[in-house]
Design an enzyme around this catalytic site. Sequence first.
Site, mmCIF file in Angstrom:
data_model
loop_
_atom_site.group_PDB
_atom_site.id
_atom_site.type_symbol
_atom_site.label_atom_id
_atom_site.label_comp_id
_atom_site.label_asym_id
_atom_site.label_seq_id
_atom_site.Cartn_x
_atom_site.Cartn_y
_atom_site.Cartn_z
ATOM 1 N N HIS D 10 0.820 -1.206 0.000
ATOM 2 C CA HIS D 10 0.000 0.000 0.000
ATOM 3 C C HIS D 10 0.855 1.257 0.000
ATOM 4 C CE1 HIS D 10 -3.069 -2.911 1.077
ATOM 5 N NE2 HIS D 10 -3.994 -1.993 0.914
HETATM 6 N N1 LIG Z 1 -13.172 -9.343 2.159
HETATM 7 C C1 LIG Z 1 -14.137 -8.403 2.082
HETATM 8 N N2 LIG Z 1 -15.362 -8.718 1.606
HETATM 9 C C2 LIG Z 1 -16.327 -7.781 1.515
HETATM 10 N N3 LIG Z 1 -16.164 -6.496 1.878
HETATM 11 C C3 LIG Z 1 -14.958 -6.137 2.364
HETATM 12 C C4 LIG Z 1 -13.889 -7.048 2.494
HETATM 13 N N4 LIG Z 1 -12.821 -6.388 2.993
HETATM 14 C C5 LIG Z 1 -13.207 -5.113 3.159
HETATM 15 N N5 LIG Z 1 -14.502 -4.950 2.777
HETATM 16 C C6 LIG Z 1 -15.292 -3.714 2.775
HETATM 17 O O1 LIG Z 1 -14.445 -2.665 2.368
HETATM 18 C C7 LIG Z 1 -14.614 -1.567 3.251
HETATM 19 C C8 LIG Z 1 -13.324 -0.772 3.358
HETATM 20 O O2 LIG Z 1 -13.049 -0.179 2.114
HETATM 21 P P1 LIG Z 1 -11.835 0.837 1.953
HETATM 22 O O3 LIG Z 1 -11.675 1.634 3.201
HETATM 23 O O4 LIG Z 1 -12.084 1.614 0.706
HETATM 24 O O5 LIG Z 1 -10.586 -0.114 1.727
HETATM 25 P P2 LIG Z 1 -9.291 -0.366 2.673
HETATM 26 O O6 LIG Z 1 -9.746 -1.205 3.831
HETATM 27 O O7 LIG Z 1 -8.328 -1.088 1.795
HETATM 28 O O8 LIG Z 1 -8.792 0.973 3.117
HETATM 29 C C9 LIG Z 1 -15.029 -2.174 4.566
HETATM 30 O O9 LIG Z 1 -15.777 -1.264 5.323
HETATM 31 C C10 LIG Z 1 -15.838 -3.383 4.131
HETATM 32 O O10 LIG Z 1 -17.200 -3.087 3.986
HETATM 33 MG MG LIG Z 2 -7.016 1.995 2.534
#
Ligand SMILES: Nc1ncnc2c1ncn2[C@@H]1O[C@H](COP(=O)(O)OP(=O)(O)O)[C@@H](O)[C@H]1O
Ligand SMILES: [Mg+2]
Lengths: 210, 210, 137, 137
Positions: D10
């Site tokens: 990341h």
């Molecule tokens: N394995 C997964 N399956 C379904 N939804 C997921 C999964 N992992 C994360 N999410 C969803 O993604 C959201 C987070 O998105 P985002 O903040 O944009 O990404 P990151 O966690 O990479 O920063 C979480 O709130 C959840 O709803």
């Molecule tokens: Mg993120």
Amino acid sequence: MPVTHEDILRWLQRSTQVLHENSAYLTQLDSAIGDADHGSNMDRGFTAVSAKLASLSNADIGALLKTVGTTLVSTVGGASGPLYGTAFLRAGMASAGKQSLETPDVIALFDAALEGVKTRGKAQAGEKTMLDALIPAIEAGKQAASDQLPPAQVLQRMAVAAETGMKSTIDMVATKGRASYLGERSAGHQDPGATSCWLILQAFSDILAA
Amino acid sequence: MPVTHEDILRWLQRSTQVLHENSAYLTQLDSAIGDADHGSNMDRGFTAVSAKLASLSNADIGALLKTVGTTLVSTVGGASGPLYGTAFLRAGMASAGKQSLETPDVIALFDAALEGVKTRGKAQAGEKTMLDALIPAIEAGKQAASDQLPPAQVLQRMAVAAETGMKSTIDMVATKGRASYLGERSAGHQDPGATSCWLILQAFSDILAA
Amino acid sequence: MAVSIVIVSHSARLAEGVAELAEQMSMGEVTIAVAGGTDDGSVGTSLDKVIAALQKASNPEGTLVLLDLGSAVMVTEMALEQLDPSERQNIIISTAPLVEGAVLAAVEASAGSTLAEVAEAADNGHEMPKGKQEREP
Amino acid sequence: MAVSIVIVSHSARLAEGVAELAEQMSMGEVTIAVAGGTDDGSVGTSLDKVIAALQKASNPEGTLVLLDLGSAVMVTEMALEQLDPSERQNIIISTAPLVEGAVLAAVEASAGSTLAEVAEAADNGHEMPKGKQEREP
Ligand SMILES: Nc1ncnc2c1ncn2[C@@H]1O[C@H](COP(=O)(O)OP(=O)(O)O)[C@@H](O)[C@H]1O
Ligand SMILES: [Mg+2]
Ligand SMILES: Nc1ncnc2c1ncn2[C@@H]1O[C@H](COP(=O)(O)OP(=O)(O)O)[C@@H](O)[C@H]1O
Ligand SMILES: [Mg+2]
Ligand SMILES: [Mg+2]
Ligand SMILES: [Mg+2]
């Protein structure tokens, strides 16, 4: 003839020169089983030491060696920094206040250095490290001391034993340091740290013989 | 009344606007149980989508949604990128060649999206993710479809169920994604992805109701 | 106040990158100090940088030190020996994987946990799911 | 030719730092490609960067992909889906800790080992001694 303060200064200068001349060789050894920096690490460390020597002509042997230790710790940048740094720091503590060293002082100095390396690196004989040059060197030194030999001859025997010990690392499998990441594949290569250890002891022997 | 190509374009524009307006809110939710970027991730992704919409006025619904998917995958930058990206890609595949959608087409579209999210994220209901808004929404949509309701009412029920599902994530302990790093401490906070999922479904419902 | 985190790495960029990732999860609530690379910027470790990072991180709750490779243990131990014994008692050198441990430690520390709890959380970095585990539910 | 390594992170700095550390142990004998950060340089992952890194690393011996956090799995899998099936077969996503796994993978790959062997070596990153283990011989 005891080892004088002047001898120690000349030993350190000679070590600086020898490590500089062998920098590419040590780095080449490290490239086979490590990260190809042992030569530049040692060269950088001893160049920093040598820059300090002029200001240390009045220090006793103990203070001088302690400064070598702190300088190496701060400048070498690899595992050999804390290891040689601790060795010289402990050697300095063992020779605190001394202006010259008789054979028992020399043995005590190296014994302290060895303990320092062992404590710092948590390694022992046979793990393919600088200890495999240092341990047999000190054993040979103790034998020479019990034969009542003067420091010059003690150091000469130590250097010979260190060289033999250094060569014995070729067949060893590393179990400490970066070379251990190679596992069995580390066998067949000479350990760079054992090689620099021999060079430093050989430099001491050469100075005392001259 | 079937969902037209024009409706889909307006839904995407409305989603872009709603996600932009709620960017700080989504990021605040993510700051409690994640890395405080879900709002900016979704805003960046849909801003990129909206920039492409003009050039897509001639594409069928399937091609349109596929472009949304690839755009989101390439621009969102967080876990939600591959997840929403896969959802829209699969939705596009399920509506390939279509210029309008009847209720069964809408259900098929969302079913495909759901399968995509499940496959991509290897998650299931109750793990405190966007699935906890999407799964109940589709269940409600299927119920509405079996009641022979038109798309606008199907979407209205889906949005209501998504909101309830979103709120149900508050009590859940996360076992997928970053929020799972908090373990039990993830309970007590609403999931950002479930919230954006509700916002997007609500936008669809609002467009069809208007 | 929260437990602090110190990242000791042979690479300056690596140390900063780990801090960047961990800070995303702790959002300014945790001091994350880095000691990466040698004094002249090449790959290796620096005693002075480690001491400076430990001092920057110093706080009543304690500090967890995470390392990239085993050889960083030695320079870290030498740095600890230069601190007050009271200070030293408050510092744990972690055996956790660097990146995964730092992220989990940042999460745990920002929740106000004790040093022992933060150290344990970091060790859970070994079990952080990356694909395969997630594929077999 | 040696097995290649791809680092997905990341953080751009983190990815570059890991590559820097791993390259020290493989000395140019192993292609180590990085995909760090989003396209606009913020913290996150980029599909395009992952695809580009996989293409740069592509070689007959195969590629091991190492990740910083679990969420990088998804973008990596999407990137794999865009490659030829023949190419994809030649790629393993590692579950190893990023830094420790990358260093051990670089050592193993530079010895000319197979992809399966390199993947196994990376997983040994979990056991890389960091202090405590060394203290209890
Ligand atoms: N394995 C997964 N399956 C379904 N939804 C997921 C999964 N992992 C994360 N999410 C969803 O993604 C959201 C987070 O998105 P985002 O903040 O944009 O990404 P990151 O966690 O990479 O920063 C979480 O709130 C959840 O709803
Ligand atoms: Mg993120
Ligand atoms: N734990 C240890 N105990 C004793 N000597 C060690 C230990 N680890 C490494 N060494 C020595 O250090 C040498 C490598 O030094 P150097 O290349 O300068 O450091 P680095 O491995 O950090 O690049 C090895 O050849 C070995 O002799
Ligand atoms: Mg080296
Ligand atoms: Mg080195
Ligand atoms: Mg996030």
